[in-house]
Design a protein around this motif. Structure first.
Motif, PDB file in Angstrom:
ATOM      1  N   VAL A   1       8.759  -5.808  -0.615  1.00  0.00           N
ATOM      2  CA  VAL A   1       8.377  -4.487  -0.099  1.00  0.00           C
ATOM      3  C   VAL A   1       9.563  -3.871   0.625  1.00  0.00           C
ATOM      4  N   GLU A   2       9.855  -2.650   0.278  1.00  0.00           N
ATOM      5  CA  GLU A   2      10.893  -1.884   0.988  1.00  0.00           C
ATOM      6  C   GLU A   2      10.206  -1.007   2.033  1.00  0.00           C
TER       7      GLU A   2
ATOM      8  N   ARG B   1      10.559   2.012   4.866  1.00  0.00           N
ATOM      9  CA  ARG B   1      11.334   3.129   5.414  1.00  0.00           C
ATOM     10  C   ARG B   1      10.414   3.940   6.317  1.00  0.00           C
TER      11      ARG B   1
ATOM     12  N   SER C   1       7.116  -4.747  -7.211  1.00  0.00           N
ATOM     13  CA  SER C   1       7.751  -4.245  -5.988  1.00  0.00           C
ATOM     14  C   SER C   1       6.850  -3.175  -5.383  1.00  0.00           C
TER      15      SER C   1
ATOM     16  N   ARG D   1       6.705  -0.167  -1.838  1.00  0.00           N
ATOM     17  CA  ARG D   1       7.515   0.583  -0.874  1.00  0.00           C
ATOM     18  C   ARG D   1       6.595   1.228   0.164  1.00  0.00           C
TER      19      ARG D   1
ATOM     20  N   GLU E   1       6.698   4.099   3.151  1.00  0.00           N
ATOM     21  CA  GLU E   1       7.467   5.193   3.734  1.00  0.00           C
ATOM     22  C   GLU E   1       6.605   5.885   4.791  1.00  0.00           C
TER      23      GLU E   1
ATOM     24  N   TRP F   1       3.461   2.713  -1.837  1.00  0.00           N
ATOM     25  CA  TRP F   1       3.625   2.881  -3.290  1.00  0.00           C
ATOM     26  C   TRP F   1       3.870   1.518  -3.929  1.00  0.00           C
ATOM     27  N   ASP F   2       3.329   1.329  -5.128  1.00  0.00           N
ATOM     28  CA  ASP F   2       3.643   0.103  -5.874  1.00  0.00           C
ATOM     29  C   ASP F   2       3.749   0.439  -7.350  1.00  0.00           C
TER      30      ASP F   2
ATOM     31  N   ASN G   1      16.902   2.290   8.658  1.00  0.00           N
ATOM     32  CA  ASN G   1      15.940   1.908   7.640  1.00  0.00           C
ATOM     33  C   ASN G   1      15.931   0.395   7.470  1.00  0.00           C
TER      34      ASN G   1
ATOM     35  N   CYS H   1      14.740  -2.978   5.079  1.00  0.00           N
ATOM     36  CA  CYS H   1      14.415  -3.443   3.739  1.00  0.00           C
ATOM     37  C   CYS H   1      13.926  -4.873   3.837  1.00  0.00           C
TER      38      CYS H   1
END
Length: 424
Positions: free
Chosen positions: A309-310, A312, A346, A348, A350, A363-364, A421, A423
């Protein structure tokens, strides 16, 4: 008004002040509205004035707070604001709510009355109640100053000091008598203003429900923090101490004996109970969320996710505990669904804050097809977000990707330096 000494009390003077200020304000309001209607009407020819004319429908919203404040000049009683707080920040949401509220149109009606009907009555009543007695009371001093005559009320020429003195006595009586109609008119005007500018019974109940819900949310958060603190400082510490005691007992037990085996098994069970307790505490209210806020808590949740997972999150500071808790558990629920159902490789997270709205996107790149009614916990999550006036939307077409968005209207508690940010 029927009590002894009423004419000598402060109430008639407060009524006079109320009518005088409201009369002058009403005259200025009348002039301003006439000018606005003429100018905006002329601009309507080139379409520019049409939105301005529509905006005049909200003139009562701007004028009503002043009138509610004036009512306190009369009797000191506060008049509540009948308007609701918009569910979302921003001018569009505010305009939609105001044009839909009955209070807006009641305030507009009173504003029109004040501008074109009430203010002449106010000034005539307060002028008659103050000017006539003042003229009579001033007859003798003016005659003595002139030395020959005084023109009382521009209709009666007086040359005798005795007559002027008698007029002064009459002025005192007139002032006392005028106090009654003056106060009655002021009270009637105030009753009309309260009728149109105060919240109705339904609006009062809605306000009480909103306040009650906010108190329940705060109480729920406080109770959850208390349970988390008690488990963290009490039961967890006792399990740690038990595990250490079992470890020390193992050192004293003969190696390879049955006692050493039983102590080792007991220490493993204590360790497992400690791990489960830590997971439970983290599920109730993670300490990192309390200590470091939403970005670090989301980063911690991302670290524990089996899917990369990213993260931000660009937030201006900390938010109310209920807001941070709702946002955090929305992220946790979304990550759990991604791990269990999406088949994503993956994901994310935000987050941003703008115009009074905290927005968090998860989001995936999984297979999509998520259904809030499918028992995935999204329905409960939407209910949880709605408690803080937030909204949850889900876009998950078959084949993916999936985007879950949480929007919560809020205000930062305190600004903090921008974070880099992260990661994971």
């Amino acid at each position: 008004m029927l009590r002894p000494g009423f004419a000598c009390s402060a109430l008639p003077w407060r009524a006079a002040g109320y009518l005088l200020v409201s009369g002058v304000t009403g005259a200025l309001l009348c002039a301003g509205l006439l000018v606005a209607v003429v100018v905006f009407g002329a601009l309507a020819v080139v379409l520019v004035g049409l939105p301005l004319l529509a905006a005049l429908g909200l003139v009562g919203v701007a004028y009503a707070p002043w009138e509610r404040g004036l009512l306190r000049l009369l009797d000191g009683a506060r008049v509540a604001n009948p308007h609701q707080v918009p569910a979302r920040p921003g001018l569009p949401a505010w305009l939609r709510l105001r044009y839909r509220e009955q209070a807006t149109w009641r305030e507009l009606g009173f504003t029109v009355l004040a501008a074109f009907l009430l203010w002449p009555v106010d000034l005539i009543v307060v002028g008659g109640a103050l000017v006539v007695p003042a003229y009579l009371l001033g007859a003798l001093p003016l005659l003595l100053a002139d030395g020959e005559q005084v023109n009382v009320l521009k209709v009666w020429v007086v040359h005798s000091p005795a007559v002027a003195g008698a007029l002064g006595v009459a002025g005192l009586a007139a002032a006392a008598l005028c106090a009654y109609p003056l106060t009655a008119v002021a009270a009637g005007r105030a009753a009309l203003a309260r009728l149109l500018l105060s919240p109705t019974g339904q609006e009062v109940r809605i306000g009480e429900l909103v306040s009650s819900r906010a108190r329940l949310v705060d109480a729920f958060e406080a109770e959850r923090r208390r349970i988390e603190r008690d488990l963290h400082d009490g039961a967890q510490q006792r399990l740690v101490a038990l595990s250490m005691a079992l470890g020390l007992a193992r050192l004293d037990a003969p190696a390879g004996s049955a006692l050493a085996t039983q102590l080792a098994a007991a220490q493993r069970e204590a360790g497992a109970a400690l791990a489960e307790l830590r997971e439970l505490i983290n599920g109730i209210h993670p300490q990192v969320l309390t200590d470091r806020g939403l970005p670090d808590a989301c980063a911690d949740a991302a670290d524990r996710s089996p899917v990369p997972v990213e993260v931000r999150l660009d937030l201006p500071g900390r938010f109310a505990p209920a807001v941070e808790s709702a946002g955090y558990f929305a992220v946790c629920e979304a990550l759990a669904n991604i791990a269990r159902h999406s088949g994503a490789e993956s994901a994310r997270i935000e987050g941003r804050y703008a115009d009074g709205l905290l927005t968090i996107d998860v989001w995936d790149d999984g297979g999509g097809g998520a259904d809030p009614a499918g028992g995935t916990g999204l329905t409960g999550l939407a209910d949880r977000v709605s408690v803080v006036d937030g909204a949850l939307t889900l876009n998950s077409p078959p084949g993916g990707p999936t985007l879950l968005r949480v929007e919560i209207p809020c205000t930062p508690l305190s600004p903090t330096p921008p974070r880099p940010n992260r990661c994971a």
